[in-house]
Scaffold this active site. Structure first.
Site, short mmCIF file in Angstrom:
data_model
loop_
_atom_site.label_atom_id
_atom_site.label_comp_id
_atom_site.label_asym_id
_atom_site.label_seq_id
_atom_site.Cartn_x
_atom_site.Cartn_y
_atom_site.Cartn_z
CE LYS A 143 -7.50 -20.91 17.02
NZ LYS A 143 -8.54 -19.98 17.90
CG ASP A 189 -2.71 -11.05 19.95
OD1 ASP A 189 -2.52 -10.34 21.14
OD2 ASP A 189 -2.74 -12.22 20.00
NE ARG A 237 -5.22 -11.00 13.86
CZ ARG A 237 -5.48 -12.18 14.66
NH1 ARG A 237 -5.56 -12.15 15.87
NH2 ARG A 237 -5.68 -13.23 13.58
NE ARG A 281 -3.61 -22.35 17.43
CZ ARG A 281 -4.06 -22.90 18.57
NH1 ARG A 281 -4.21 -24.06 18.44
NH2 ARG A 281 -4.78 -22.03 19.43
N GLY A 324 2.03 -25.40 15.31
CA GLY A 324 1.05 -24.99 14.08
C GLY A 324 -0.36 -25.76 14.10
#
Ligand code: AMP
Ligand code: MG
Length: 489
Positions: free
Chosen positions: A116, A255, A186, A96, A129
Site C-alpha cells: 500500500k 469499498d 469488498r 495506491r 499513488g
C-alpha cells in the site's frame, strides 16, 4: 543469503488473477528512491509460515517490501472496484495498492500480500499513488491492537520508508505498508460489475468469494442468497466486536467493507474515550454518518447495497430477486442485536444473554453518558480495577444499577470467580487511545522510533494488568482529548 532464498520463502497462488480481466489491471509497483525498513512483524511472519524472511538480508527484504524488486512467482496487480462513499456511488479501484499475490501458509490458508503506497495504477484518479509514514504506522499499530483484542482484521507485515517525500498538508516522509488480508474482496467489488451489468464477472466473483470464504455454501440451492446471508452474519459479528471495545471505523463506505468479515482500511478510526453514542472522529464525516452508535445501522445500509448488486444472481425474475433479497435483509437487525448482546453481556460477567439484559446494558451505557465516564475504564472499574472511574461508581444511580447486575449474576448461577474471569478477558485495559497513538506517531515521524515500539509492545497485550506503563490505559486529560482525526492518508 541469495536472492533465490527470498523467492523460495513464499508459496504463491493467484486465484484472483484467474477472474475475468475486467476485475484487475496488471501493474508493477513503482520503485522508490531509498527504501529503509521501519518495522517488520516477526510474529505475523511466523503465523504466515514466512519466518524465513526474518533470516534474510534486510537490504533484500526492504527492496521487495518497497516494491523495488518483485519476488519470483508474484503477479502484481491492482484490483478494480467501486463503492458508495458517504452515500454516493463512485468507481474506484486500488489507486495506491498493488497485490503481489496470495501466499498459502503452512495450513494452506490463503493471505493476500499487498503493498500500500506503491505507486500509480490505472485507478489512481487524481492521487499520487503514495502514502505517508505516519498513517502507515498508524495502520500497523491499530491493526496489531485489533488482532490482539481478538477482532477480525487485516494485518501489517512491515512498513518501509521510501526516502521520498509526499505532498499532503506540507511535505511528509513517504512509506509503503505491506498489508495481509484473507482477501481484499469488498462489497464495492460486486457493486462495480453490477453497475456495468457485467453478469459474467459477477458470477465469477460469486463463485470466487464462496470458494474462498464460505466453501460450505458451494452446494447451496441459491448461492447468491446464501452468500448474502453469510456476509450479513459475519458483518454482525464484526460490528458487534467493534461496539464491545468502543471502536469507531470512521469511513464505513462500501469499498471499506470486506466480504471476509475482516476490519479493513484504518483511516480516521478511533477508540472512544468518554462514552458517547454520537462520537465521530473523522474530520470529513460532518453528518455523523459513521458515528459510533450508527455503525450497526450503516452496516445494514451497506448490506442493502451488497444485496442490490447480487440481484441478477439471486433470480432471473427481478421482482422475485428483490423480494428474496428483502426477506434476507430483514433478518439483519435481529442478527446484529443478538451478536451485540452476546458480546456485551460477557463484559459484565454474564455468559448466556437473556432478552432482559438489553435494558440492563442500555441503562449502564446511559449512566456512562450521563456521568461522562470513560468507556474502557468504567468497565474495568466494574471488575475492581483502581482507575480514574472507580470512585464514580459509588454514585447512587450506579449503586442502584449495580444491585440489578448482582441479582442477575446470582440468578444465572455463575460463580463469582468465573464471572470475574469473563470480565477480565472481555474488558481490555490498553487500547489505542488516539491522543497517545498520535503522540507516538509524531515522535516516530520526527525520527525517534522508541515510543512507537513501546506502543506496539503494550497494545499487543491489551488484557495484561501487570503492565505498569499507563500510556494506553489512562483517560486523556482535557487538553489531550482528540475530537477529530484526519483522512489525509
Ligand atoms: P480510502 O479512503 O483509503 O478507502 O480510499 C478510497 C479510494 O481512494 C481508493 O480507491 C484508494 O485507492 C484511493 N486513494 C486513496 N489515496 C490515494 C492516493 N494517494 N493515490 C491514489 N489513490 C488513492
Ligand atoms: Mg479503502
Amino acid at each position: 543469503m541469495s536472492k533465490n532464498a527470498f523467492d523460495s520463502a513464499w508459496n504463491w497462488e493467484h486465484s484472483y488473477a484467474e477472474l475475468p480481466e475486467r476485475c484487475y489491471s496488471l501493474v508493477k509497483p513503482t520503485p522508490v528512491w531509498q527504501p529503509g525498513l521501519y518495522v517488520f512483524n516477526d510474529l505475523l511472519a511466523g503465523e504466515l509460515n514466512l519466518e524465513k524472511l526474518s533470516t534474510l538480508d534486510p537490504e533484500l527484504l526492504v527492496e521487495v517490501f518497497a516494491g523495488n524488486r518483485v519476488p519470483g512467482g508474484a503477479k502484481p496487480l491492482a484490483m478494480a472496484y467501486a463503492g458508495h462513499q458517504f452515500g454516493n456511488f463512485v468507481v474506484l479501484g486500488d489507486g495506491r495498492a498493488i497485490l503481489l499475490g496470495e501466499h498459502l501458509d503452512g495450513s494452506g490458508r490463503r493471505h493476500d500480500i499487498q503493498l500500500k503506497g506503491s505507486g500509480l495504477t490505472p485507478y489512481s484518479r487524481r492521487g499520487d499513488g503514495r502514502a505517508a509514514l505516519g498513517p502507515m504506522l498508524r495502520e500497523f499499530l491499530i491493526s496489531e491492537a485489533m488482532a490482539a483484542l481478538g477482532i477480525a482484521t487485516t494485518r501489517s507485515l512491515a512498513v518501509v520508508e521510501t526516502g521520498e517525500l509526499v505532498m499532503r498538508d506540507g511535505m511528509l516522509p513517504g512509506a509503503v505498508l505491506v498489508r495481509t488480508a484473507v482477501s481484499h474482496l469488498r462489497v464495492g467489488t460486486f457493486e462495480l460489475f453490477a453497475a456495468r451489468e457485467d453478469i459474467e464477472s459477477l458470477k465469477a466473483l460469486l463463485d470466487h468469494t464462496i470458494a474462498r470464504h464460505y466453501p460450505e455454501l458451494a452446494d447451496a440451492q441459491n448461492p447468491a442468497l446464501a452468500l448474502l446471508r453469510a456476509v450479513q452474519e459475519s458483518q454482525a459479528e464484526l460490528v458487534a466486536s467493534w461496539m464491545a471495545v468502543g471502536f469507531v471505523h470512521g469511513v464505513l463506505n462500501t469499498d471499506n467493507v470486506a466480504l471476509s468479515g475482516e476490519t479493513i482500511d484504518y483511516g480516521p478510526c478511533a477508540f472512544i474515550d468518554r462514552y458517547h453514542p454520537g462520537a465521530v472522529y473523522s474530520s470529513i464525516d460532518r453528518q455523523g454518518r459513521y458515528a459510533y452508535g450508527n455503525q450497526p445501522g450503516i452496516t445494514a445500509w451497506n448490506l442493502a447495497r451488497f444485496a442490490e448488486s447480487l440481484l441478477p444472481l439471486i433470480d432471473a425474475d427481478s421482482k422475485k430477486a428483490v423480494s428474496l433479497a428483502e426477506e434476507t435483509l430483514e433478518v439483519f437487525p435481529d442478527a446484529m442485536a443478538a451478536a451485540w448482546l452476546q458480546r456485551m453481556v460477557r463484559k459484565f460477567g454474564i455468559e448466556k444473554p437473556e432478552p432482559a439484559d438489553r435494558t440492563l446494558i442500555e441503562d449502564w451505557l446511559a449512566l456512562l453518558d450521563k456521568h461522562r465516564l470513560d468507556f474502557t475504564n468504567a468497565f474495568r472499574a466494574l471488575s475492581g480495577d483502581e482507575n480514574s472511574e472507580k470512585s464514580q461508581l459509588k454514585q447512587p444511580d450506579f449503586v442502584a444499577w449495580h444491585q440489578r447486575l448482582e441479582a442477575r449474576l446470582k440468578a444465572s448461577g455463575i460463580s463469582p470467580a468465573a464471572a470475574q474471569a469473563l470480565r477480565e478477558t472481555s474488558n481490555p485495559i490498553h487500547i489505542p487511545r488516539n491522543h497517545a497513538v498520535e503522540k507516538a506517531l509524531d515522535t516516530a515521524v520526527a525520527g525517534d522510533p522508541l515510543p512507537f515500539q513501546r506502543a506496539l509492545e503494550v497494545l499487543r497485550r491489551p488484557f495484561d494488568n501487570s503492565i505498569s506503563d499507563h500510556t494506553f490505559s489512562a483517560t486523556p486529560s482535557e487538553g489531550e482529548q482528540v475530537y477529530t482525526t484526519f483522512c489525509g492518508t
